[in-house]
Design a protein around this motif. Structure first.
Motif, PDB file in Angstrom:
ATOM      1  N   GLU A  19       2.041   7.807 -10.335  1.00 20.53           N
ATOM      2  CA  GLU A  19       1.996   8.219  -8.924  1.00 20.53           C
ATOM      3  C   GLU A  19       2.354   7.017  -8.055  1.00 20.53           C
ATOM      4  O   GLU A  19       1.855   5.913  -8.283  1.00 20.53           O
ATOM      5  N   SER A  72       2.791   4.729  -4.453  1.00 22.56           N
ATOM      6  CA  SER A  72       1.826   4.166  -3.512  1.00 22.56           C
ATOM      7  C   SER A  72       1.272   5.206  -2.540  1.00 22.56           C
ATOM      8  O   SER A  72       2.036   6.000  -1.975  1.00 22.56           O
ATOM      9  N   THR A  73      -0.038   5.166  -2.365  1.00 25.05           N
ATOM     10  CA  THR A  73      -0.866   6.029  -1.503  1.00 25.05           C
ATOM     11  C   THR A  73      -1.028   7.449  -2.028  1.00 25.05           C
ATOM     12  O   THR A  73      -1.767   8.236  -1.451  1.00 25.05           O
ATOM     13  N   GLN A  74      -0.364   7.794  -3.128  1.00 18.89           N
ATOM     14  CA  GLN A  74      -0.451   9.153  -3.660  1.00 18.89           C
ATOM     15  C   GLN A  74      -1.164   9.201  -5.017  1.00 18.89           C
ATOM     16  O   GLN A  74      -1.021  10.156  -5.773  1.00 18.89           O
ATOM     17  N   GLU A  75      -1.986   8.211  -5.318  1.00 19.01           N
ATOM     18  CA  GLU A  75      -2.558   8.045  -6.651  1.00 19.01           C
ATOM     19  C   GLU A  75      -3.819   8.892  -6.846  1.00 19.01           C
ATOM     20  O   GLU A  75      -4.873   8.395  -7.248  1.00 19.01           O
ATOM     21  N   THR A  76      -3.738  10.174  -6.551  1.00 12.26           N
ATOM     22  CA  THR A  76      -4.919  11.039  -6.637  1.00 12.26           C
ATOM     23  C   THR A  76      -5.371  11.258  -8.074  1.00 12.26           C
ATOM     24  O   THR A  76      -6.577  11.293  -8.359  1.00 12.26           O
ATOM     25  N   THR A  93      -7.265   7.243  -1.833  1.00 11.28           N
ATOM     26  CA  THR A  93      -7.155   6.959  -3.269  1.00 11.28           C
ATOM     27  C   THR A  93      -7.785   5.632  -3.663  1.00 11.28           C
ATOM     28  O   THR A  93      -7.559   5.145  -4.771  1.00 11.28           O
ATOM     29  N   ASP A 109      -0.823   2.061  -8.750  1.00 10.70           N
ATOM     30  CA  ASP A 109       0.352   2.753  -8.223  1.00 10.70           C
ATOM     31  C   ASP A 109       1.570   2.452  -9.087  1.00 10.70           C
ATOM     32  O   ASP A 109       1.687   1.386  -9.692  1.00 10.70           O
ATOM     33  N   ASP A 167      -1.703   1.316  -3.593  1.00  7.96           N
ATOM     34  CA  ASP A 167      -0.564   0.912  -2.769  1.00  7.96           C
ATOM     35  C   ASP A 167      -0.332  -0.591  -2.721  1.00  7.96           C
ATOM     36  O   ASP A 167      -0.246  -1.184  -1.653  1.00  7.96           O
TER      37      ASP A 167
END
Length: 500
Positions: A42, A44-48, A78, A105, A150
């Motif tokens: 995933e 950066s910032t989307q690492e759910t 995240t 990330d 991120d």
């Protein structure tokens, strides 16, 4: 009981063997988390997924192990934080603290080609080993593991810093996989964002490549130490921290002339020997596809984009009537370029920016700069102690101190180093911050292995050797962490440069 008198009574002579025994049990429970995120990258910032993997593991017994778990920490969706305290019976003093940082990330299109799956695992394992050692040795102490999203794009640690995430410890450690073992500084970095507009698509592409030629000509002419200015074309699966391993340029002109030009460049310039090209046609003209190493924007290497730029340079000089286009999108008349500006010392970054600015402010319609990353500096105590630990009998690793700064990192925001402007020696830091780089290449010299951000490094970061090296790295950091917690004198040495 005063902390100092407790520390002197603790015998840590068998700590390396204790950690090895603990690791045999703990590491197999943590490794699947890293394997899962390697298989599920995933950006950066989307690492759910990565966030939830950690939260689920440490909140479900028996794996939880007494950690205090904070999901979506410090207002970042995240980010996460794990904390653990051990206070022996009768102990009323302050708890010494060590913090570990994890990153997770990935990069667009090339997944975990920087090995952040291993950084995640290192932080989790080093922290878990430290936690169990506090219990086993009955040491008063606190352990923090901070999940830092991120790193690659917009400095997640700067947002965590602003939110107070690092206030809980004076010591923070993170270990980063690469091709060789070394304690080494990291560069300062800022990205220049160039917007280029043409009245037509062909004009925009021509102007963009004119600008790329100018940037290419800056190589070796910039001030300060270990300085590079590497352009990235914001096309396709763009990442501002990755030079693509494939680049396409369309040319409206004679195919034979174009082919002989590229072949001539490769034949006369040994730097392009590893960059390949194919030539074909589409409905608009001749399509050149360049492929090769790509990789990290910190590297001053000849990439597919570099050969594309040299091709444009020579074709326009000898065939001024040729026009150019991007085969992926021939309708756009506004293009973006990112120039990643890197230099060794933070104090030199304004000078380098000022040297570059006259070369990038005439063709673009606008030039802006993003957030500047400060350099990371190596503190002497932790670096020297790591070499001693790594070269000990239980780890048996070759390790060195190096002055080469291979890349930039947002860990510099945590450290906030101040250096002497003349000697460049470390004067102070806000946190005692440690960022060793550990090798995951079968050849300890790094020979034959892809570097970070090259597509092949993704495969390297998923190998058994990579996980084995991560386990060793975590053991070393845990040993140092336990030593700092147990011994006020060692802690004082590690934090000696912190600004009071």
């Amino acid at each position: 009981m005063p902390f100092a008198s407790r520390a002197t009574a603790v015998d840590l002579s068998n700590l390396p063997n204790t950690l090895q025994t603990l690791s045999n049990t703990l590491f197999p429970t943590l490794k699947p988390i890293a394997v899962n995120i390697w298989n599920h990258p995933e950006v950066s910032t989307q690492e759910t997924f990565a966030h939830d993997q950690v939260i689920n593991h440490f909140t479900v017994p028996p794996a939880a192990g007494g950690w205090n778990v904070t999901a979506h920490a410090f207002g970042l969706p995240t980010a996460w934080m794990l904390t653990f305290e051990h206070r022996p019976a009768g102990y009323t003093g302050d708890l010494p603290v060590v913090g570990f940082m994890s990153e997770y990330d990935a990069l667009p299109a090339i997944g975990h080609a920087c090995g952040h799956n291993l950084i995640l695992l290192n932080g989790l394992h080093a922290g878990s080993l430290t936690r169990q050692s506090l219990i086993d040795y009955n040491l008063p102490g606190r352990v923090i593991i901070l999940g830092c999203p991120d790193e690659e794009q917009t400095a997640g640690k700067k947002r965590l810093l602003d939110a107070g995430a690092f206030d809980g410890s004076d010591v923070w450690a993170l270990a980063h996989p690469t091709v060789t073992n070394a304690n080494q500084p990291m560069q300062s970095r800022v990205d220049a964002l160039l917007k280029i507009v043409g009245s037509t698509h062909a004009e925009a592409v021509h102007k963009a490549y004119q600008q790329l030629v100018i940037i290419d000509d800056l190589a070796g002419k910039l001030p300060a130490t270990q300085t590079t200015a590497t352009p990235v074309e914001d096309v396709g699966m763009f990442s501002l921290n990755v030079v693509a391993s494939e680049n396409q340029l369309g040319v409206v002109g004679d195919l034979n002339t174009i082919n002989s030009t590229v072949a001539g460049i490769k034949a006369t310039n040994a730097a392009f020997v590893a960059v390949n090209y194919t030539i074909g046609t589409d409905s608009n003209g001749v399509v050149l596809t360049f492929s090769g190493k790509g990789g990290h924007v910190s590297e001053a290497q000849q990439s597919p984009l570099s050969l594309s730029v040299e091709t444009f340079r020579q074709l326009t000089a000898s065939n001024p009537t040729f026009t150019y286009y991007l085969p992926s999108n021939t309708s756009i008349a506004e293009l973006d370029l990112t120039v990643s500006i890197r230099t060794r010392y933070t104090i030199d970054l304004p000078t380098v920016q000022n040297a570059i600015l006259p070369n990038i402010n005439t063709i673009p319609s606008s030039v802006t700069f993003d957030l500047a990353y400060p350099a990371y500096e190596v503190g002497p105590y932790l670096a020297d102690r790591l070499i001693e630990v790594m070269q000990g009998p239980t780890l048996n690793e070759v390790w060195v101190n190096s002055t080469i700064a291979p890349a930039a990192t947002d860990v510099g925001f945590v450290q906030r180093a101040v250096i002497d402007p003349n000697t460049h020696m470390l004067l102070s830091e806000s946190k005692a911050t440690f960022h060793p780089n550990f090798g995951i290449c079968p050849d300890v010299t790094g020979a034959g292995c892809a570097f970070n951000h090259e597509p092949a490094f993704r495969d390297l970061a998923g190998t058994d050797l990579a996980y084995t090296q991560t386990e060793k790295m975590a053991r070393a950091l845990a040993q140092i962490a336990v030593e700092l917690i147990a011994d006020p004198e060692r802690m004082a040495q590690a934090t000696a440069f912190i600004k009071k």
